[in-house]
Structures are given as structure tokens and as C-alpha cells.
Design an enzyme around this catalytic site. Structure first.
Site, PDB file in Angstrom:
ATOM      1  N   GLU A 253     -16.960 -21.738  38.392  1.00 54.33           N
ATOM      2  CA  GLU A 253     -17.896 -22.334  39.345  1.00 54.33           C
ATOM      3  C   GLU A 253     -18.998 -23.102  38.606  1.00 54.33           C
ATOM      4  OE1 GLU A 253     -16.810 -22.314  42.233  1.00 54.33           O
ATOM      5  OE2 GLU A 253     -16.689 -20.375  43.225  1.00 54.33           O
TER       6      GLU A 253
ATOM      7  N   ASN B 120     -16.704 -28.234  44.985  1.00 50.22           N
ATOM      8  CA  ASN B 120     -17.895 -28.156  44.120  1.00 50.22           C
ATOM      9  C   ASN B 120     -17.556 -28.455  42.653  1.00 50.22           C
ATOM     10  OD1 ASN B 120     -16.535 -25.883  43.298  1.00 50.22           O
ATOM     11  ND2 ASN B 120     -18.098 -24.414  43.920  1.00 50.22           N
TER      12      ASN B 120
ATOM     13  N   ASP C 161      -5.927 -18.097  37.797  1.00 45.18           N
ATOM     14  CA  ASP C 161      -6.900 -17.129  38.326  1.00 45.18           C
ATOM     15  C   ASP C 161      -6.265 -16.196  39.341  1.00 45.18           C
ATOM     16  OD1 ASP C 161      -6.505 -19.043  40.283  1.00 45.18           O
ATOM     17  OD2 ASP C 161      -8.531 -19.855  40.190  1.00 45.18           O
TER      18      ASP C 161
ATOM     19  N   HIS D 139     -15.169 -26.955  40.860  1.00 46.11           N
ATOM     20  CA  HIS D 139     -14.611 -25.876  40.034  1.00 46.11           C
ATOM     21  C   HIS D 139     -13.164 -26.153  39.663  1.00 46.11           C
ATOM     22  CE1 HIS D 139     -13.270 -23.165  43.691  1.00 46.11           C
ATOM     23  NE2 HIS D 139     -12.354 -24.053  43.402  1.00 46.11           N
TER      24      HIS D 139
HETATM   25  P1  PGA Z   1      -7.299 -26.308  47.433  1.00 45.34           P
HETATM   26  O1  PGA Z   1      -8.217 -25.564  46.400  1.00 45.34           O
HETATM   27  O2  PGA Z   1      -6.106 -26.795  46.661  1.00 45.34           O
HETATM   28  O3  PGA Z   1      -6.907 -25.280  48.445  1.00 45.34           O
HETATM   29  O4  PGA Z   1      -8.108 -27.437  47.988  1.00 45.34           O
HETATM   30  C1  PGA Z   1      -8.466 -26.151  45.164  1.00 45.34           C
HETATM   31  C2  PGA Z   1      -9.435 -25.303  44.384  1.00 45.34           C
HETATM   32  O5  PGA Z   1     -10.315 -24.666  44.978  1.00 45.34           O
HETATM   33  O6  PGA Z   1      -9.326 -25.296  43.148  1.00 45.34           O
END
Ligand code: PGA
Length: 242
Positions: A144, A137, A67, A139
Site C-alpha cells: 500500500e 491507490n 499475496d 498498490h
Molecule cells: P483488481 O485489483 O484486479 O480486482 O482491480 C487489482 C489490485 O488491487 O491489485
């Protein structure tokens, strides 16, 4: 699903790097699916070390990132393209022409063309191994929680929770982009092998829901229960509710 519980963050990162390194040793021209965020940075450090020791080479590898934020200049220090250069690409022998990341500096009117361009590239490739982090959450990429699993690359409106979580990297919460381009769930599921990494207490509940809960688009990562080659690597804290 194979679950590995590592002693700590560094062990988690090392195990993930070993799986990636084996993939590259077996097939030098592997297509690697890469992720950003704080979770995979340790894995990238280990991969750089292995490259410097002559154990692996990225010379023939091709990469796709999951992404990218929309509306940031490409060299903005929070763009994922900047992140990947800093955390991996600038330190290994990858051919920059083989790197694929959606463009961040696209306007509202150009975004659909950019999504189509990324889908076209993905349609013509096969990801050998995909690394994933996970949002609190659930994702994966910027897919999302919602009513349905996404299929192909798409424009994601980031949820409040994601914007809040990611605001730690920006000066102000208002500076966090509200949109991103993300690889779709169907495309992630088409990767031949997937590894998902999670560390820390804040990920323990979503890890439990992902592994032991019902498969639902409200927990996007739960779809991984349906993939035939997924390894989930956790530190002890992320695994504490299992
Ligand atoms: P993080 O993010 O590795 O900074 O915890 C993970 C994500 O949001 O996919």
C-alpha cells in the site's frame, strides 16, 4: 517501460497471455509470479485455452503468488489460493507441489513465521516473469502507499480504499480481512520480466501517475519506472489520460 494499448479487456488479456505463453515455450521450467483480482482472470482464461490446445504446458513450471489475505480458511472462496485453483491451477497440468502462496489460515502469533517461510522460498528462487494488477491507490501486491518501498515479504495492513474496493467480493465490508501477507517491492523488482495489466476508467488516473509521475512510495507502482523489462498493457479506458 513498454506501453501497449489494447482495444478492449479481451485484447489486453490475450496480449498478456501471449507473453506468458512465450515465456513457457522458451523455458518450460519457468518460475511464474502470479496475481489475483479481477484484472488477470481473462489472461488466465486464454492460458487455459492455450494449454488445452496443446500449445503450452505448466508441468515443469513453478509459481509464486503475490499475496494472500490473512485469517481466512484456505478453502474460503475469497482466499487467493481458492481463486488460483478456480481460475488456473485446476484447469492445467501444474504440479501442485510447485505452487507457492502464503498461507491464509494463520493466526496473529503464527504470521511472522509464515512471512519468514515465504521470504525463504523467494530468496531461493528467481521469478522469470511476474504479472501485476494495480490498485486504484497504486498498490502492487498489497504494498500500500506509504513512506518507504517495502523490501521483502511482509504483513500489510490494508488501507480503507483497498478494503472498500475488495468488498465487492464479500457479503459485507466487515468480512474483508484487514491484513494480508504480500511479496515486497524489492522482490517484485527482482523478477526478470514484469507485465502490469490495467483496464477500465477507474484505473486511468493511477496509470497516469505510475507511468508519467514521480517515483514515490506514495504511488508504489511508480517504482516500476526503474525496472529494465516492464510491459504495461492497458485497455483504452485505462489509457485515456496518457
Ligand atoms: P483488481 O485489483 O484486479 O480486482 O482491480 C487489482 C489490485 O488491487 O491489485
Amino acid at each position: 517501460m513498454k506501453i501497449i494499448i489494447a482495444e478492449n479487456y479481451d485484447q489486453m488479456s490475450k496480449k498478456a497471455a501471449d507473453i506468458f505463453a512465450n515465456q513457457l515455450k522458451e523455458k518450460e521450467d519457468s518460475t511464474l509470479g502470479l496475481a489475483t483480482g479481477s484484472t488477470p482472470t481473462g489472461m488466465y482464461k486464454h492460458l487455459i485455452e492455450m494449454y488445452k490446445n496443446g500449445e503450452i504446458s505448466f508441468k515443469s513450471a513453478k509459481t509464486f503468488n503475490l499475496d494472500e489475505y490473512m485469517g481466512l480458511p484456505e478453502n474460503h472462496e475469497q482466499s487467493y489460493s481458492f481463486f488460483m485453483n478456480e481460475n488456473l491451477f485446476d484447469h492445467v497440468d501444474i504440479n501442485k507441489e510447485n505452487i507457492n502462496i502464503p498461507k491464509s489460515n494463520v493466526s496473529e502469533t503464527e504470521i511472522n513465521t509464515e512471512v519468514e517461510r515465504y521470504n525463504h522460498l523467494l530468496d531461493n528462487s528467481e521469478i522469470d516473469i511476474q504479472v501485476l494488477g494495480i490498485g486504484r491507490n497504486g498498490h502492487i501486491g498489497f504494498n500500500e502507499p506509504g513512506d518507504a518501498f517495502t523490501k521483502n515479504a511482509t504483513v500489510a495492513e490494508l488501507t480503507e480504499d483497498t478494503i472498500k474496493a475488495n468488498s465487492r467480493f464479500f457479503d459485507n465490508i466487515e468480512d474483508v480481512p484487514q491484513k494480508a501477507i504480500t511479496m515486497g517491492i524489492k522482490q517484485i523488482m527482482m523478477a526478470k520480466k514484469i507485465i502490469l495489466l490495467a483496464n477500465g476508467k477507474s484505473k486511468s488516473e493511477i496509470i497516469k501517475a505510475t507511468i508519467t509521475g514521480k517515483i514515490t512510495p506514495f504511488v508504489p507502482a511508480s517504482v516500476l519506472q526503474l525496472h529494465k523489462d516492464v510491459t504495461i498493457i492497458l485497455d483504452k479506458e485505462a489509457a485515456e489520460l496518457l
